[in-house]
Motif scaffolding. Structure first.
Motif, PDB file in Angstrom:
ATOM      1  N   LEU A 145     -10.839  -4.448  -6.163  1.00 51.04           N
ATOM      2  CA  LEU A 145      -9.702  -3.502  -6.695  1.00 51.04           C
ATOM      3  C   LEU A 145      -9.539  -2.106  -6.594  1.00 51.04           C
ATOM      4  O   LEU A 145      -8.230  -1.670  -6.450  1.00 51.04           O
ATOM      5  N   ARG A 146     -11.020  -1.664  -6.875  1.00 44.83           N
ATOM      6  CA  ARG A 146     -11.045  -0.300  -6.053  1.00 44.83           C
ATOM      7  C   ARG A 146     -12.191   0.035  -5.231  1.00 44.83           C
ATOM      8  O   ARG A 146     -13.411  -0.265  -5.512  1.00 44.83           O
ATOM      9  N   PRO A 147     -11.674   0.643  -3.879  1.00 48.54           N
ATOM     10  CA  PRO A 147     -10.159   1.000  -3.604  1.00 48.54           C
ATOM     11  C   PRO A 147      -9.913  -0.797  -3.185  1.00 48.54           C
ATOM     12  O   PRO A 147     -10.755  -1.357  -2.811  1.00 48.54           O
ATOM     13  N   PRO A 148      -8.062  -0.446  -2.768  1.00 52.32           N
ATOM     14  CA  PRO A 148      -8.024  -1.716  -2.837  1.00 52.32           C
ATOM     15  C   PRO A 148      -7.647  -1.741  -1.950  1.00 52.32           C
ATOM     16  O   PRO A 148      -7.225  -1.831  -0.888  1.00 52.32           O
ATOM     17  N   VAL A 149      -8.846  -3.650  -1.119  1.00 47.60           N
ATOM     18  CA  VAL A 149      -8.388  -4.012  -0.059  1.00 47.60           C
ATOM     19  C   VAL A 149      -7.510  -5.576  -0.362  1.00 47.60           C
ATOM     20  O   VAL A 149      -8.728  -6.302  -1.461  1.00 47.60           O
ATOM     21  N   PHE A 150      -6.684  -5.804   0.508  1.00 50.90           N
ATOM     22  CA  PHE A 150      -6.554  -7.132   1.152  1.00 50.90           C
ATOM     23  C   PHE A 150      -6.664  -7.747   1.978  1.00 50.90           C
ATOM     24  O   PHE A 150      -6.694  -7.130   2.745  1.00 50.90           O
ATOM     25  N   ALA A 151      -7.640  -8.897   2.726  1.00 46.34           N
ATOM     26  CA  ALA A 151      -8.220 -10.114   3.249  1.00 46.34           C
ATOM     27  C   ALA A 151      -6.781 -11.368   3.756  1.00 46.34           C
ATOM     28  O   ALA A 151      -6.628 -11.787   2.302  1.00 46.34           O
ATOM     29  N   SER A 165       0.434  -0.864  -0.069  1.00 44.58           N
ATOM     30  CA  SER A 165       0.088  -0.229   0.014  1.00 44.58           C
ATOM     31  C   SER A 165       0.720   1.146   0.557  1.00 44.58           C
ATOM     32  O   SER A 165       0.447   2.474  -0.656  1.00 44.58           O
ATOM     33  N   LEU A 166       1.824   1.164   0.614  1.00 42.75           N
ATOM     34  CA  LEU A 166       2.956   2.322   0.757  1.00 42.75           C
ATOM     35  C   LEU A 166       3.328   2.979  -0.174  1.00 42.75           C
ATOM     36  O   LEU A 166       3.557   3.901  -1.181  1.00 42.75           O
ATOM     37  N   MET A 167       4.154   1.747  -1.147  1.00 42.39           N
ATOM     38  CA  MET A 167       4.245   1.712  -2.662  1.00 42.39           C
ATOM     39  C   MET A 167       3.920   1.949  -3.329  1.00 42.39           C
ATOM     40  O   MET A 167       3.915   3.018  -4.631  1.00 42.39           O
ATOM     41  N   HIS A 168       2.156   1.637  -3.798  1.00 39.72           N
ATOM     42  CA  HIS A 168       1.663   1.552  -4.687  1.00 39.72           C
ATOM     43  C   HIS A 168       0.901   1.918  -4.891  1.00 39.72           C
ATOM     44  O   HIS A 168      -0.532   2.806  -5.620  1.00 39.72           O
ATOM     45  N   GLY A 169      -0.173   2.747  -3.252  1.00 40.39           N
ATOM     46  CA  GLY A 169      -1.206   3.287  -3.327  1.00 40.39           C
ATOM     47  C   GLY A 169      -1.285   4.469  -2.983  1.00 40.39           C
ATOM     48  O   GLY A 169      -0.442   5.217  -2.770  1.00 40.39           O
ATOM     49  N   ALA A 170      -1.725   5.388  -1.825  1.00 34.68           N
ATOM     50  CA  ALA A 170      -1.930   6.597  -0.952  1.00 34.68           C
ATOM     51  C   ALA A 170      -3.041   6.722  -0.797  1.00 34.68           C
ATOM     52  O   ALA A 170      -3.184   5.614  -0.163  1.00 34.68           O
ATOM     53  N   GLY A 171      -3.364   7.652   0.048  1.00 35.13           N
ATOM     54  CA  GLY A 171      -3.390   8.048   1.229  1.00 35.13           C
ATOM     55  C   GLY A 171      -3.903   7.188   2.352  1.00 35.13           C
ATOM     56  O   GLY A 171      -2.500   6.730   3.253  1.00 35.13           O
ATOM     57  N   THR A 172      -4.318   7.471   3.217  1.00 42.16           N
ATOM     58  CA  THR A 172      -4.640   6.583   4.668  1.00 42.16           C
ATOM     59  C   THR A 172      -4.917   4.871   4.269  1.00 42.16           C
ATOM     60  O   THR A 172      -4.788   4.972   3.256  1.00 42.16           O
ATOM     61  N   GLN A 210      -6.637  -1.322   3.220  1.00 45.08           N
ATOM     62  CA  GLN A 210      -7.042  -0.983   2.232  1.00 45.08           C
ATOM     63  C   GLN A 210      -6.120   0.109   2.653  1.00 45.08           C
ATOM     64  O   GLN A 210      -5.758   0.708   3.417  1.00 45.08           O
ATOM     65  N   ASP A 211      -6.203   1.072   1.596  1.00 42.76           N
ATOM     66  CA  ASP A 211      -5.366   2.736   1.296  1.00 42.76           C
ATOM     67  C   ASP A 211      -6.422   3.171   0.547  1.00 42.76           C
ATOM     68  O   ASP A 211      -7.943   2.503  -0.110  1.00 42.76           O
ATOM     69  N   GLU A 212      -6.282   4.340   0.664  1.00 43.83           N
ATOM     70  CA  GLU A 212      -6.712   5.188  -0.993  1.00 43.83           C
ATOM     71  C   GLU A 212      -6.636   5.813  -2.577  1.00 43.83           C
ATOM     72  O   GLU A 212      -7.358   6.561  -3.128  1.00 43.83           O
ATOM     73  N   GLY A 213      -5.388   4.533  -2.627  1.00 49.58           N
ATOM     74  CA  GLY A 213      -4.938   5.159  -3.847  1.00 49.58           C
ATOM     75  C   GLY A 213      -6.398   4.671  -4.706  1.00 49.58           C
ATOM     76  O   GLY A 213      -7.274   4.077  -4.671  1.00 49.58           O
ATOM     77  N   SER A 214      -5.199   3.969  -6.527  1.00 46.31           N
ATOM     78  CA  SER A 214      -5.964   4.068  -7.618  1.00 46.31           C
ATOM     79  C   SER A 214      -7.121   2.845  -7.410  1.00 46.31           C
ATOM     80  O   SER A 214      -7.920   1.952  -8.575  1.00 46.31           O
ATOM     81  N   GLY A 215      -5.808   1.916  -7.211  1.00 47.64           N
ATOM     82  CA  GLY A 215      -5.810   0.712  -7.337  1.00 47.64           C
ATOM     83  C   GLY A 215      -5.337  -0.748  -7.904  1.00 47.64           C
ATOM     84  O   GLY A 215      -5.160   0.385  -8.897  1.00 47.64           O
ATOM     85  N   VAL A 216      -6.281  -1.290  -8.166  1.00 44.71           N
ATOM     86  CA  VAL A 216      -5.572  -2.695  -8.873  1.00 44.71           C
ATOM     87  C   VAL A 216      -5.739  -2.897 -10.268  1.00 44.71           C
ATOM     88  O   VAL A 216      -7.243  -3.126 -10.396  1.00 44.71           O
ATOM     89  N   PRO A 217      -5.507  -2.593 -11.922  1.00 47.95           N
ATOM     90  CA  PRO A 217      -5.702  -2.664 -12.839  1.00 47.95           C
ATOM     91  C   PRO A 217      -6.845  -3.460 -13.076  1.00 47.95           C
ATOM     92  O   PRO A 217      -6.016  -5.380 -12.307  1.00 47.95           O
ATOM     93  N   ALA A 218      -7.538  -3.820 -13.696  1.00 47.69           N
ATOM     94  CA  ALA A 218      -8.629  -4.834 -13.956  1.00 47.69           C
ATOM     95  C   ALA A 218      -7.851  -5.856 -14.656  1.00 47.69           C
ATOM     96  O   ALA A 218      -8.860  -6.592 -14.542  1.00 47.69           O
ATOM     97  N   GLU A 219      -7.291  -5.402 -15.530  1.00 50.37           N
ATOM     98  CA  GLU A 219      -6.232  -6.614 -16.172  1.00 50.37           C
ATOM     99  C   GLU A 219      -5.423  -7.704 -15.818  1.00 50.37           C
ATOM    100  O   GLU A 219      -5.005  -8.847 -15.781  1.00 50.37           O
ATOM    101  N   SER A 244       3.403  -7.530 -11.867  1.00 49.67           N
ATOM    102  CA  SER A 244       3.446  -6.532 -10.964  1.00 49.67           C
ATOM    103  C   SER A 244       2.785  -5.323 -11.755  1.00 49.67           C
ATOM    104  O   SER A 244       2.727  -4.862 -13.200  1.00 49.67           O
ATOM    105  N   GLY A 245       1.801  -4.184 -10.875  1.00 55.53           N
ATOM    106  CA  GLY A 245       1.148  -3.550 -12.124  1.00 55.53           C
ATOM    107  C   GLY A 245       2.109  -1.933 -12.129  1.00 55.53           C
ATOM    108  O   GLY A 245       1.762  -0.679 -12.732  1.00 55.53           O
ATOM    109  N   ARG A 246       3.112  -2.082 -11.518  1.00 52.60           N
ATOM    110  CA  ARG A 246       4.160  -0.903 -11.149  1.00 52.60           C
ATOM    111  C   ARG A 246       5.287  -1.442 -11.583  1.00 52.60           C
ATOM    112  O   ARG A 246       5.866  -2.655 -11.472  1.00 52.60           O
ATOM    113  N   ASN A 247       6.532  -0.168 -11.816  1.00 53.11           N
ATOM    114  CA  ASN A 247       7.660  -1.279 -11.987  1.00 53.11           C
ATOM    115  C   ASN A 247       8.610  -2.058 -10.449  1.00 53.11           C
ATOM    116  O   ASN A 247       9.711  -1.286  -9.882  1.00 53.11           O
ATOM    117  N   SER A 248       8.217  -3.364 -10.220  1.00 47.10           N
ATOM    118  CA  SER A 248       8.568  -3.669  -8.826  1.00 47.10           C
ATOM    119  C   SER A 248       9.055  -5.612  -9.465  1.00 47.10           C
ATOM    120  O   SER A 248       9.053  -5.468 -10.825  1.00 47.10           O
TER     121      SER A 248
END
Length: 414
Positions: free
Chosen positions: A399-405, A327-334, A351-360, A371-375
């Protein structure tokens, strides 16, 4: 090896040819000579019959009158008592002709001779034919020996190449079979060994990748704690608190290393037991507080308190740390860490307040190298493996907001 196999098979064939052809040549030669001798004897008997017929009829016996009855090329002598020797034909040249002498009832004697040249010629033809047959047999044996040697030597060459590839670190099995039970068995053993070596190499590479990724988070947190200790050296109480947290980071780092090694050596994992989930969550809040402040973000804890879950605290801590770091690397907000019940399980959501996980991507985020980013794309895959090895499971709920359980079992109340 090929030369030895060819020489062995060729030697066997030569022995068979000699054992077969030599007696056959002797038998055939005797048969040819006996047949020619029988013809000469038959000619002598026939000529004696003519002589006896003329004598009984009172007719004169001369070479001119009965010469036509002698086979051309034969020589005959007729000895009649009281008469001169009668000869018909030309005496064969050379020695040891075929001879047949037949005596008559009145004392007459008929002798027929035949040259051996025709017999020798026929014997020569027979020997030539046997020689050609033997030569063809030897050629066929050589061709068969070469084919068989190649057929048996090629699998051995392949097996040597496979062994060399295994020794050079290429564990791909060949999956080749040769129709020879013993060689196929060796090939099966080598292929099985190649698969085992491949799995071992994959596990070693995976361990190295997992270790490099999983150790990064506690090392980063430890580094930040030590930096804070250095900056707060004038505040003894704060230094003591930060040093205690740093020691906890070291213990966690040790636990991570031990856990990675355990996952590689023990596929069943450690025995899960009941533990206080609040303690693990508190630890995560303390460890990530400084990092969150540095990034201008917050970590909020919500939901149940005083929950006992089944699992290994170190493993659960590592999974939650991976989710928070993600969440810290790929998300945003709280970043919200929420604990809630779910049937017989307890769920820890991140959960974070970022753009979430791409649907694809969807649930493919748990696959390695995705990975959705350069990781590296390793963290979530390792986290899911750790959760499943500990008796829980890790899922992406939204996916939006991203919630991992993280789903954990709860102890059974008796």
């Amino acid at each position: 090896m090929k030369r030895r196999m060819i020489n062995s098979l060729l030697g066997v064939v030569l022995v068979v040819v000699v054992v077969f052809c030599a007696p056959l040549a002797v038998v055939e030669k005797k048969s040819i000579v006996d047949s020619a001798q029988d013809r000469v004897s038959a000619a002598a008997v026939r000529l004696l019959g003519l002589v006896e017929t003329r004598l009984s009829a009172g007719e004169p016996v001369t070479g001119e009158r009965i010469g036509a009855q002698v086979i051309e090329g034969d020589y005959a002598e007729i000895q009649i008592p009281g008469q001169a020797l009668i000869t018909i034909g030309t005496k064969p040249a050379g020695g040891n002709p075929l001879t047949a002498t037949v005596p008559g009832a009145s004392g007459e004697t008929v002798t027929v001779e035949q040259s051996r040249s025709d017999v020798d010629h026929e014997v020569g033809h027979m020997l030539l034919l046997l020689g050609l047959v033997a030569l063809l047999a030897v050629q066929a044996a050589v061709a068969l020996a070469v084919w068989q040697a190649r057929r048996l030597a090629r699998p051995l060459t392949d097996l040597v190449e496979t062994a060399e590839r295994l020794g050079s670190g290429d564990p791909r099995p060949r999956d080749r079979r040769y129709g020879v039970a013993e060689l196929d068995r060796v090939a099966e053993v080598l292929d099985a060994s190649a698969e085992r070596i491949g799995r071992m190499l994959t596990a070693e590479r995976r361990l190295a990748a997992d270790a490099s990724h999983q150790l990064r988070t506690p090392l980063t947190a430890l580094s930040m704690r030590l930096e804070e200790i250095t900056a707060l050296a004038h505040q003894p109480d704060t230094v003591r608190e930060e040093a205690t947290i740093a020691l906890q980071q070291v213990e966690r780092l040790t636990d991570v290393v031990q856990r990675l090694l355990t996952n590689q050596r023990d596929t069943h994992g450690p025995s899960a037991g009941g533990f206080e989930l609040d303690e693990v969550i508190r630890q995560q809040r303390e460890e990530w507080a400084a990092t969150m402040r540095g990034a201008g973000r917050r970590l909020v804890i919500e939901g149940l308190a005083g929950v006992v879950a089944l699992g290994t605290p170190g493993t659960v801590s590592q999974v939650l740390a991976t989710l928070i770091e993600n969440s810290l690397m790929h998300g945003a907000g709280t970043v919200t860490l929420r604990v809630r019940p779910s049937g017989s399980s307890v769920v820890v959501e991140v959960q974070d307040e970022g753009s979430g996980v791409p649907a694809e991507l969807g649930n493919r985020v748990f696959e390695r190298a995705v990975s959705g980013r350069n990781s590296t794309g390793i963290g979530l895959a390792v986290a899911r493996d750790l959760a499943e090895a500990d008796g829980g499971r890790l899922e992406l709920l939204s996916l939006r907001p991203p919630v991992f359980a993280l789903f954990l079992n709860r102890p059974t109340v008796t």
